[in-house]
Scaffold this motif. Structure first.
Motif, short mmCIF file in Angstrom:
data_model
loop_
_atom_site.label_atom_id
_atom_site.label_comp_id
_atom_site.label_asym_id
_atom_site.label_seq_id
_atom_site.Cartn_x
_atom_site.Cartn_y
_atom_site.Cartn_z
N ASP A 244 10.52 30.96 75.91
CA ASP A 244 11.26 32.00 75.20
C ASP A 244 11.55 33.19 76.12
OD1 ASP A 244 11.31 30.60 72.82
OD2 ASP A 244 9.44 31.47 72.09
N GLN A 245 10.56 33.58 76.86
CA GLN A 245 10.75 34.72 77.76
C GLN A 245 11.74 34.39 78.88
OE1 GLN A 245 6.98 36.19 79.22
NE2 GLN A 245 5.99 35.96 77.23
N LYS A 246 11.60 33.18 79.43
CA LYS A 246 12.50 32.79 80.52
C LYS A 246 13.94 32.66 80.02
CE LYS A 246 9.12 30.54 83.49
NZ LYS A 246 8.80 29.33 84.27
N THR A 247 14.10 32.11 78.82
CA THR A 247 15.44 31.97 78.25
C THR A 247 16.06 33.33 78.00
OG1 THR A 247 15.02 29.80 77.24
CG2 THR A 247 16.73 31.17 76.23
N ALA A 248 15.26 34.23 77.43
CA ALA A 248 15.76 35.58 77.15
C ALA A 248 16.15 36.31 78.43
CB ALA A 248 14.70 36.38 76.39
N LEU A 249 15.46 35.99 79.53
CA LEU A 249 15.75 36.62 80.81
C LEU A 249 16.96 35.98 81.50
CD1 LEU A 249 14.94 38.44 83.28
CD2 LEU A 249 13.52 36.50 84.03
N ALA A 250 17.01 34.65 81.45
CA ALA A 250 18.00 33.93 82.26
C ALA A 250 19.37 33.81 81.62
CB ALA A 250 17.46 32.53 82.58
N VAL A 251 19.42 33.48 80.34
CA VAL A 251 20.70 33.15 79.70
C VAL A 251 21.73 34.27 79.77
CG1 VAL A 251 21.79 32.61 77.49
CG2 VAL A 251 19.81 31.31 78.24
N PRO A 252 21.36 35.53 79.44
CA PRO A 252 22.38 36.58 79.55
C PRO A 252 22.97 36.71 80.96
CG PRO A 252 20.51 37.36 78.28
CD PRO A 252 20.10 36.06 78.88
N LYS A 253 22.12 36.55 81.98
CA LYS A 253 22.60 36.64 83.36
C LYS A 253 23.54 35.47 83.68
CE LYS A 253 18.51 39.04 85.18
NZ LYS A 253 17.40 38.98 86.16
N GLY B 165 11.86 49.92 63.45
CA GLY B 165 10.85 50.98 63.38
C GLY B 165 9.47 50.43 63.65
N GLY B 166 8.77 51.03 64.59
CA GLY B 166 7.40 50.60 64.89
C GLY B 166 7.36 49.19 65.44
N ILE B 167 6.42 48.40 64.92
CA ILE B 167 6.25 47.04 65.41
C ILE B 167 7.41 46.14 65.00
CG2 ILE B 167 4.99 46.17 63.42
CD1 ILE B 167 3.13 44.69 65.39
N SER B 168 8.16 46.56 63.97
CA SER B 168 9.31 45.76 63.53
C SER B 168 10.36 45.63 64.63
CB SER B 168 9.94 46.38 62.28
OG SER B 168 9.07 46.29 61.18
N ASP B 169 10.48 46.66 65.46
CA ASP B 169 11.45 46.59 66.56
C ASP B 169 11.13 45.43 67.49
OD1 ASP B 169 12.89 48.79 65.67
OD2 ASP B 169 11.70 50.22 66.83
N GLN B 170 9.84 45.28 67.80
CA GLN B 170 9.44 44.20 68.70
C GLN B 170 9.67 42.84 68.06
OE1 GLN B 170 5.39 44.82 70.00
NE2 GLN B 170 5.71 47.01 70.38
N LYS B 171 9.32 42.73 66.78
CA LYS B 171 9.50 41.45 66.09
C LYS B 171 10.97 41.09 65.95
CE LYS B 171 5.15 41.42 63.54
NZ LYS B 171 4.49 41.24 62.22
N THR B 172 11.78 42.08 65.67
CA THR B 172 13.22 41.83 65.54
C THR B 172 13.81 41.40 66.88
OG1 THR B 172 13.53 43.36 63.69
CG2 THR B 172 15.45 42.92 65.08
N ALA B 173 13.40 42.08 67.95
CA ALA B 173 13.91 41.74 69.28
C ALA B 173 13.49 40.32 69.69
CB ALA B 173 13.41 42.74 70.31
N LEU B 174 12.33 39.91 69.21
CA LEU B 174 11.82 38.57 69.53
C LEU B 174 12.48 37.51 68.65
CD1 LEU B 174 9.70 36.64 70.86
CD2 LEU B 174 8.18 37.23 68.94
N ALA B 175 12.63 37.81 67.37
CA ALA B 175 13.05 36.78 66.41
C ALA B 175 14.55 36.57 66.32
CB ALA B 175 12.50 37.13 65.02
N VAL B 176 15.32 37.66 66.28
CA VAL B 176 16.75 37.53 65.98
C VAL B 176 17.51 36.66 66.99
CG1 VAL B 176 18.90 38.83 65.84
CG2 VAL B 176 16.90 39.62 64.58
N PRO B 177 17.33 36.83 68.32
CA PRO B 177 18.06 35.95 69.24
C PRO B 177 17.77 34.47 69.01
CG PRO B 177 17.16 37.84 70.41
CD PRO B 177 16.55 37.86 69.05
#
Length: 265
Positions: free
Chosen positions: A105-114, A213-225
């Motif tokens: 997940d982390q590698k995809t999030a890093l690589a695909v946009p580039k 807001g708060g921890i929701s920002d992190q979860k949204t950034a992780l889940a939505v893509p």
């Protein structure tokens, strides 16, 4: 001095008249447009008529459409690239499938946009691999090349940019359009999904509202893509929830189903 006899004068006058008539009949006009026309001679064309209308020989511009490359299997999962092409140029590149789960997940999030940016900038599959995501980069390049080959063979589908017009190829493909689902209320905030549909398929999904807001920002950034990718790949609301973001996932699926219902299934 002798006077001329009247009969002799008459004879001389008649002879002169006959000579004049013969002389006139022997003369031939230099040109006779009417005679030429009657003989079937074609009138001379003007330069404009000979050359034809201006711009009549110019090549027609190609339409705008989408092309999806073949799935490239990698050690960590499948990669599949979709291109949007306008007038023969790549205007957008996106990975509709990419490795997921755990570190992927982390590698995809890093690589695909580039990789997406590189594909549009290079207008070819000759792009650099992203450091730390070699397998994903290799699969992306393979699927990208497949999509480019289809573009060359004229396999582009779908509508023009903006999703409001039918394909420029005149094949009668369904118009691309965007549909926004209903807001789904969750324990941490509303979720609302917008999809782009072309030719009966979901070509893009995005969350226009998500918990914040708060921890929701992190979860949204992780889940939505991930949810966006799943929605496009599945073409339905039957997608997996993202671990650690269950409420957001459930709200996403509800709004996605609403959008699909509006789009006609």
């Amino acid at each position: 001095m002798r006077k001329s006899h009247p009969i002799r004068r008459a004879v001389l006058a008649g002879a002169a008249t006959v000579s004049g008539i013969v002389l006139l009949l022997s003369l031939k006009p230099a040109s006779d447009p009417a005679a030429a026309s009657a003989a079937g001679a074609a009138p001379q064309q003007t330069a404009a008529a000979q050359e034809g209308p201006q711009g009549g020989s110019g090549a027609q511009k190609t339409g705008t459409g989408t092309v999806t490359g073949d799935v490239a299997a990698t050690q960590y999962g499948n990669v599949q690239v979709r291109l949007t092409v306008s007038d023969g140029k790549i205007v957008k590149a996106e990975a509709v499938q990419a490795p997921k789960g755990g570190l992927s997940d982390q590698k995809t999030a890093l690589a695909v946009p580039k990789l997406n940016q590189e594909a549009v900038a290079a207008q070819s599959a000759k792009i650099d691999a992203v450091s730390g995501a070699t397998y994903t980069s290799g699969g992306y390049t393979k699927s990208l090349q497949s999509a480019l080959d289809k573009v060359k063979s004229g396999a582009a589908k779908g509508g023009s940019a903006g999703g409001s017009s039918s394909s420029g190829s005149g094949s009668g493909a369904a118009q691309a359009r965007t549909v926004t689902g209903k807001v789904a209320e969750t324990q941490y905030g509303p979720v609302q999904v917008r999809i782009t549909v072309s030719g009966g398929k979901v070509t893009k999904a995005e969350a226009v509202q998500a918990p914040k807001g708060g921890i929701s920002d992190q979860k949204t950034a992780l889940a939505v893509p991930k949810l966006n990718q799943e929605a496009v790949a599945a073409g339905s609301a039957k997608i997996d929830s993202v671990s650690g973001a269950t409420y957001t996932s459930d709200g996403y699926k509800q709004s996605l189903q609403s959008a699909l219902d509006q789009a006609g299934g």
